[in-house]
Design a protein around this motif. Structure first.
Motif, PDB file in Angstrom:
ATOM      1  N   ARG A 118     -12.574 -33.288 -32.978  1.00 36.75           N
ATOM      2  CA  ARG A 118     -11.533 -34.263 -33.347  1.00 36.75           C
ATOM      3  C   ARG A 118     -10.322 -34.118 -32.441  1.00 36.75           C
ATOM      4  O   ARG A 118      -9.542 -35.036 -32.292  1.00 36.75           O
ATOM      5  CB  ARG A 118     -11.060 -34.024 -34.791  1.00 36.75           C
ATOM      6  CG  ARG A 118     -12.152 -34.183 -35.819  1.00 36.75           C
ATOM      7  CD  ARG A 118     -11.644 -33.659 -37.160  1.00 36.75           C
ATOM      8  NE  ARG A 118     -12.719 -33.515 -38.122  1.00 36.75           N
ATOM      9  CZ  ARG A 118     -12.853 -34.281 -39.207  1.00 36.75           C
ATOM     10  NH1 ARG A 118     -11.973 -35.220 -39.453  1.00 36.75           N
ATOM     11  NH2 ARG A 118     -13.856 -34.086 -40.040  1.00 36.75           N
ATOM     12  N   SER A 132     -11.319 -27.215 -40.833  1.00 36.33           N
ATOM     13  CA  SER A 132      -9.948 -27.595 -40.464  1.00 36.33           C
ATOM     14  C   SER A 132      -9.850 -29.109 -40.326  1.00 36.33           C
ATOM     15  O   SER A 132      -8.825 -29.708 -40.641  1.00 36.33           O
ATOM     16  CB  SER A 132      -9.500 -26.879 -39.180  1.00 36.33           C
ATOM     17  OG  SER A 132     -10.170 -27.392 -38.062  1.00 36.33           O
ATOM     18  N   GLY A 133     -10.934 -29.754 -39.899  1.00 37.33           N
ATOM     19  CA  GLY A 133     -10.947 -31.220 -39.853  1.00 37.33           C
ATOM     20  C   GLY A 133     -10.804 -31.787 -41.259  1.00 37.33           C
ATOM     21  O   GLY A 133     -10.085 -32.775 -41.471  1.00 37.33           O
ATOM     22  N   GLY A 134     -11.454 -31.143 -42.219  1.00 42.47           N
ATOM     23  CA  GLY A 134     -11.356 -31.589 -43.605  1.00 42.47           C
ATOM     24  C   GLY A 134      -9.942 -31.452 -44.135  1.00 42.47           C
ATOM     25  O   GLY A 134      -9.429 -32.346 -44.813  1.00 42.47           O
ATOM     26  N   ASP A 172      11.219 -27.230 -43.258  1.00 42.68           N
ATOM     27  CA  ASP A 172      11.642 -26.677 -41.975  1.00 42.68           C
ATOM     28  C   ASP A 172      13.091 -27.070 -41.676  1.00 42.68           C
ATOM     29  O   ASP A 172      13.486 -28.233 -41.869  1.00 42.68           O
ATOM     30  CB  ASP A 172      10.706 -27.219 -40.887  1.00 42.68           C
ATOM     31  CG  ASP A 172      11.001 -26.634 -39.522  1.00 42.68           C
ATOM     32  OD1 ASP A 172      10.567 -25.508 -39.250  1.00 42.68           O
ATOM     33  OD2 ASP A 172      11.700 -27.312 -38.734  1.00 42.68           O
ATOM     34  N   ILE A 173      13.886 -26.093 -41.239  1.00 42.26           N
ATOM     35  CA  ILE A 173      15.316 -26.361 -41.007  1.00 42.26           C
ATOM     36  C   ILE A 173      15.538 -27.457 -39.980  1.00 42.26           C
ATOM     37  O   ILE A 173      16.378 -28.335 -40.150  1.00 42.26           O
ATOM     38  CB  ILE A 173      16.037 -25.072 -40.535  1.00 42.26           C
ATOM     39  CG1 ILE A 173      16.151 -24.077 -41.683  1.00 42.26           C
ATOM     40  CG2 ILE A 173      17.429 -25.394 -40.026  1.00 42.26           C
ATOM     41  CD1 ILE A 173      16.771 -22.767 -41.264  1.00 42.26           C
ATOM     42  N   GLY A 214       2.859 -15.198 -40.648  1.00 40.80           N
ATOM     43  CA  GLY A 214       2.589 -16.586 -41.030  1.00 40.80           C
ATOM     44  C   GLY A 214       3.131 -17.614 -40.073  1.00 40.80           C
ATOM     45  O   GLY A 214       3.098 -18.806 -40.338  1.00 40.80           O
ATOM     46  N   TYR A 272       1.162 -20.143 -35.716  1.00 39.16           N
ATOM     47  CA  TYR A 272       1.017 -21.516 -35.228  1.00 39.16           C
ATOM     48  C   TYR A 272       2.371 -22.180 -34.934  1.00 39.16           C
ATOM     49  O   TYR A 272       2.423 -23.215 -34.303  1.00 39.16           O
ATOM     50  CB  TYR A 272       0.199 -22.349 -36.206  1.00 39.16           C
ATOM     51  CG  TYR A 272      -1.276 -22.069 -36.050  1.00 39.16           C
ATOM     52  CD1 TYR A 272      -1.960 -22.538 -34.930  1.00 39.16           C
ATOM     53  CD2 TYR A 272      -1.987 -21.326 -36.984  1.00 39.16           C
ATOM     54  CE1 TYR A 272      -3.308 -22.277 -34.755  1.00 39.16           C
ATOM     55  CE2 TYR A 272      -3.335 -21.061 -36.816  1.00 39.16           C
ATOM     56  CZ  TYR A 272      -3.989 -21.540 -35.699  1.00 39.16           C
ATOM     57  OH  TYR A 272      -5.314 -21.279 -35.510  1.00 39.16           O
ATOM     58  N   ARG A 273       3.457 -21.568 -35.431  1.00 38.74           N
ATOM     59  CA  ARG A 273       4.774 -22.118 -35.116  1.00 38.74           C
ATOM     60  C   ARG A 273       5.070 -21.989 -33.624  1.00 38.74           C
ATOM     61  O   ARG A 273       5.668 -22.872 -33.011  1.00 38.74           O
ATOM     62  CB  ARG A 273       5.839 -21.364 -35.916  1.00 38.74           C
ATOM     63  CG  ARG A 273       7.233 -21.865 -35.649  1.00 38.74           C
ATOM     64  CD  ARG A 273       8.240 -21.188 -36.558  1.00 38.74           C
ATOM     65  NE  ARG A 273       9.535 -21.818 -36.455  1.00 38.74           N
ATOM     66  CZ  ARG A 273      10.591 -21.447 -37.155  1.00 38.74           C
ATOM     67  NH1 ARG A 273      10.486 -20.470 -38.032  1.00 38.74           N
ATOM     68  NH2 ARG A 273      11.750 -22.050 -37.005  1.00 38.74           N
ATOM     69  N   GLY A 286      -0.689 -18.899 -44.226  1.00 40.38           N
ATOM     70  CA  GLY A 286      -0.249 -18.593 -42.862  1.00 40.38           C
ATOM     71  C   GLY A 286      -0.495 -19.719 -41.871  1.00 40.38           C
ATOM     72  O   GLY A 286      -0.319 -19.536 -40.672  1.00 40.38           O
ATOM     73  N   GLU A 287      -0.931 -20.883 -42.370  1.00 39.36           N
ATOM     74  CA  GLU A 287      -1.227 -21.971 -41.425  1.00 39.36           C
ATOM     75  C   GLU A 287      -0.308 -23.174 -41.624  1.00 39.36           C
ATOM     76  O   GLU A 287      -0.621 -24.279 -41.183  1.00 39.36           O
ATOM     77  CB  GLU A 287      -2.705 -22.362 -41.548  1.00 39.36           C
ATOM     78  CG  GLU A 287      -3.624 -21.185 -41.224  1.00 39.36           C
ATOM     79  CD  GLU A 287      -5.058 -21.616 -40.942  1.00 39.36           C
ATOM     80  OE1 GLU A 287      -5.507 -22.598 -41.541  1.00 39.36           O
ATOM     81  OE2 GLU A 287      -5.698 -20.963 -40.104  1.00 39.36           O
ATOM     82  N   TYR A 327       2.416 -23.906 -40.143  1.00 40.70           N
ATOM     83  CA  TYR A 327       2.840 -24.474 -38.858  1.00 40.70           C
ATOM     84  C   TYR A 327       1.668 -25.016 -38.038  1.00 40.70           C
ATOM     85  O   TYR A 327       1.858 -25.725 -37.080  1.00 40.70           O
ATOM     86  CB  TYR A 327       3.646 -23.459 -38.056  1.00 40.70           C
ATOM     87  CG  TYR A 327       5.063 -23.367 -38.541  1.00 40.70           C
ATOM     88  CD1 TYR A 327       5.943 -24.412 -38.297  1.00 40.70           C
ATOM     89  CD2 TYR A 327       5.527 -22.279 -39.271  1.00 40.70           C
ATOM     90  CE1 TYR A 327       7.246 -24.372 -38.760  1.00 40.70           C
ATOM     91  CE2 TYR A 327       6.829 -22.225 -39.733  1.00 40.70           C
ATOM     92  CZ  TYR A 327       7.690 -23.279 -39.467  1.00 40.70           C
ATOM     93  OH  TYR A 327       8.975 -23.247 -39.922  1.00 40.70           O
ATOM     94  N   ARG A 328       0.417 -24.658 -38.436  1.00 41.72           N
ATOM     95  CA  ARG A 328      -0.729 -25.220 -37.731  1.00 41.72           C
ATOM     96  C   ARG A 328      -0.823 -26.721 -37.977  1.00 41.72           C
ATOM     97  O   ARG A 328      -1.166 -27.497 -37.097  1.00 41.72           O
ATOM     98  CB  ARG A 328      -2.012 -24.543 -38.240  1.00 41.72           C
ATOM     99  CG  ARG A 328      -3.255 -25.062 -37.547  1.00 41.72           C
ATOM    100  CD  ARG A 328      -4.473 -24.261 -37.969  1.00 41.72           C
ATOM    101  NE  ARG A 328      -5.623 -24.598 -37.182  1.00 41.72           N
ATOM    102  CZ  ARG A 328      -6.809 -24.033 -37.328  1.00 41.72           C
ATOM    103  NH1 ARG A 328      -6.972 -23.082 -38.219  1.00 41.72           N
ATOM    104  NH2 ARG A 328      -7.819 -24.393 -36.573  1.00 41.72           N
ATOM    105  N   ILE A 372      -9.856 -20.979 -31.913  1.00 43.67           N
ATOM    106  CA  ILE A 372     -11.180 -21.464 -31.495  1.00 43.67           C
ATOM    107  C   ILE A 372     -11.071 -22.608 -30.483  1.00 43.67           C
ATOM    108  O   ILE A 372     -11.798 -22.647 -29.487  1.00 43.67           O
ATOM    109  CB  ILE A 372     -11.994 -21.941 -32.723  1.00 43.67           C
ATOM    110  CG1 ILE A 372     -12.405 -20.736 -33.569  1.00 43.67           C
ATOM    111  CG2 ILE A 372     -13.239 -22.680 -32.272  1.00 43.67           C
ATOM    112  CD1 ILE A 372     -13.131 -21.148 -34.830  1.00 43.67           C
ATOM    113  N   GLN A 420     -16.224 -24.120 -38.975  1.00 40.18           N
ATOM    114  CA  GLN A 420     -14.776 -23.919 -38.978  1.00 40.18           C
ATOM    115  C   GLN A 420     -14.031 -25.177 -38.548  1.00 40.18           C
ATOM    116  O   GLN A 420     -12.983 -25.517 -39.100  1.00 40.18           O
ATOM    117  CB  GLN A 420     -14.401 -22.750 -38.065  1.00 40.18           C
ATOM    118  CG  GLN A 420     -14.822 -21.407 -38.655  1.00 40.18           C
ATOM    119  CD  GLN A 420     -14.541 -20.254 -37.707  1.00 40.18           C
ATOM    120  OE1 GLN A 420     -13.430 -20.076 -37.222  1.00 40.18           O
ATOM    121  NE2 GLN A 420     -15.561 -19.462 -37.416  1.00 40.18           N
ATOM    122  N   LEU A 421     -14.579 -25.873 -37.561  1.00 42.67           N
ATOM    123  CA  LEU A 421     -13.917 -27.110 -37.124  1.00 42.67           C
ATOM    124  C   LEU A 421     -14.012 -28.176 -38.214  1.00 42.67           C
ATOM    125  O   LEU A 421     -13.082 -28.949 -38.418  1.00 42.67           O
ATOM    126  CB  LEU A 421     -14.539 -27.620 -35.818  1.00 42.67           C
ATOM    127  CG  LEU A 421     -14.242 -26.791 -34.564  1.00 42.67           C
ATOM    128  CD1 LEU A 421     -14.992 -27.347 -33.360  1.00 42.67           C
ATOM    129  CD2 LEU A 421     -12.737 -26.760 -34.264  1.00 42.67           C
TER     130      LEU A 421
END
Lengths: 231, 231, 231, 231
Positions: free
Chosen positions: D181, C15-17, C130-131, D79, D82-83, C79-80, C82-83, D131, C11-12
């Protein structure tokens, strides 16, 4: 040991509760100050002054109500005005700058300390307007004048620089009587001379071009019953 | 405008004068604290405790006299304790840490808030010992224990770590009851756990080497009428 | 334990990718923004506006293609938004400032949020503008105006200060409606008043020298079908 | 322009309102974490473990209720996990460190990610346990072991260092599989090796003095039906 700390717990919760109440009122003062400031800033755009002043005075009534609430909270903490004073100091300096600028727009004169207290509903109880906060507010007000003078001249009001200059010079002279030890206030006062200098430059620009009226011309303007600095 | 600023001049000179007087006393408190601290620090060198305590108590008398002077100055400014409080706060936190450490050396117990006020000649008037200053002082006192424990063990006092650990653990537990909102105090309290951990490590060293006495041995030591942690 | 960490590893790495892919596109956006900025800055040198605008619009097409790539990457992470948002936020604020300035040059009007999204190929999917990024970009755009106005006057365009002043005043007034809680954005907005003040001073200079045209003169200029502020 | 900013005003107020609600729950989580931490810290004083665990589990129920509230708030913002994630991240890392330490006290095993989510009432909806937050919490948990081992040995539990060492070594090995990372997490993980080293030193102290039991002795201890690491 435990009993003592239980008492501390109660006392810290009590003062924490006071701070919480203060913070909530101060947040409202901050919002009202923003409204008042927005409203006053429209004088830079040469909107009709009477409308601006009326709306501004409405906002001041709101702020006054909030200061009365603050004083009410502090009534339960006799002798602790200065314990919590730092929590609203900054907003007080801002509101003084705004109501003093408004007062100058209305009367051309300085808003006195007692008048400022009255406008904020203060002074009768232990909750007063700290002198250094009042003076700091006046320094902030001074920062608004260079911009104001520039915009008034742009709008064709060539008499404004002279009036502002007279007022600011008197204020600066009065401040110089004081032996300021408070570092923050001294620094803000040091900034006032740049405002003075900028207003002098605008007055010079107007004068050298033969645009400034002399005293008699201004006398006439006043005779028309017009607003002090706005046609 | 001029008249108002003349009044301000007087009022600012008055409060400036108060600050001047306070500063002069606080400078003396600072000097006395340095003497008291020097004196107390000699416990790390295993000098005879009775002599150290006697000298230290002499210095405390001096500090007490100075706090009485401070209270005297503030008598003329009713309700303004917190206006000037910041001017002596730091020295008060230091002196609390020193007299609380001294008190522990003498009795093995925590110097209570009321006892601290009495030692400093305070509490009868408006001029009291602020609770947060007292608590901050206790955190500073805690910082002295790791070094003390190490030096006592070096000097052959293997029972000291256990006693200090019990005391610090109780103090830490008592503090945890409080919901600290004051950031400075919270930070200082957060540091106390490092003192606790260091004392635990010294106790561990003594214990694992079979050097620590058990309860009964300590009972005997107390029976000799000796100082709690110093021979 | 091992199995769980093996899953984490996957998973890391995943998300790193994603971050790696984002970073590579963002680096290209950064480069394109630099080109666009260089191109737009030449308006300060009074080059023919039409050439500048044409080249700038070409760069915007490039940036748009990159944002479409970014949106494509994010499609696999529903859904990510904002991640990963922080990874391109700064470049987005920059590009908004540039395309909003360009739009003003072309039309004399504010680039609306929906128009900005369209110019960047966004808004249809989860990936929007984003506003707060849009608003921050407008604050950055405002910073460009004082320099622009000075250079336009130097080039003999005496009508530019008035137009910019009207636009900036309206924008400042609109911003004041907002109750900004975001500290970064609030600070950037606070800076806008210095831009406004500087533009007022340039307008003042032009006005006091009798160089500013009045409304009717501007009416003529518009009648020629010319660019709003550039000959 | 005005209509657009009025819409922004509404949207900013909405997200401001969400943040306000989150902050209020997070403040309660912070307070509950403090209670839970206080409760767990008493294991350093060798109080009966069962009482500590029972009380601690009560506090975890409270925290769980608060996370359910948080998830409820976020349900209205699909969604946007993460915001707002940064607003509770730090408290989540703390609570993971506490429940993972508690779980180790109860079982001698690592609290798995899925178990942690379950303990906090999360995972069913969009609101999960990030995580990296989980891993950071484990690093914080690791920081507690050196102190714990020292105090257990002091209390005569010579078998504890070996058990902790086995656990921490496995955890450290598992972490090393990951290609971290995230700078914050990597730094916290780097600190874990100091915990490991300190536990190794304590184990060495116990072993070199012939105090550590071998496997069979531990078998006996377990046979008494006693708590894993506390007599």
């Amino acid at each position: 040991m435990e009993k003592q700390f239980e008492e501390f717990k109660l006392q810290l919760e009590e003062s924490g509760g006071v701070r919480e109440k203060i913070r909530s009122v101060v947040t409202e003062i901050e919002a009202s100050n923003r409204m008042l400031s927005s409203c006053l800033l429209s004088v830079h755009q040469s909107l009709p002054l009477s409308g601006v002043l009326e709306k501004a005075n409405g906002h001041i009534e709101t702020v006054k109500g909030l200061y009365v609430q603050l004083a009410e909270i502090l009534k339960d903490c006799p002798g602790e005005f200065y314990r919590y004073h730092g929590d609203w100091r900054s907003e007080t300096q801002t509101v003084v700058s705004l109501i003093a600028f408004l007062h100058w727009l209305e009367t051309g004169a300085l808003l006195m300390h007692a008048e400022a207290e009255k406008k904020l509903g203060l002074g009768s109880s232990d909750f007063g307007l700290d002198i250094e906060d009042y003076l700091t507010g006046l320094c902030f007000m001074s920062n608004e004048f260079p911009r104001y003078v520039v915009n008034r001249v742009t709008a064709g009001d060539y008499d404004c620089p002279r009036k502002v200059l007279t007022f600011l010079t008197d204020l600066h002279t009065a401040f110089r009587m004081l032996n300021l030890r408070n570092d923050f206030l001294r620094k803000k006062f040091d900034g006032m001379k740049y405002d003075l200098r900028r207003v002098e430059e605008v007055y010079y620009d107007v004068k050298i071009r033969g645009l400034a009226s002399d005293g008699s011309a201004q006398g006439q303007a006043n005779a028309t019953g017009d607003q002090l600095t706005l046609p």
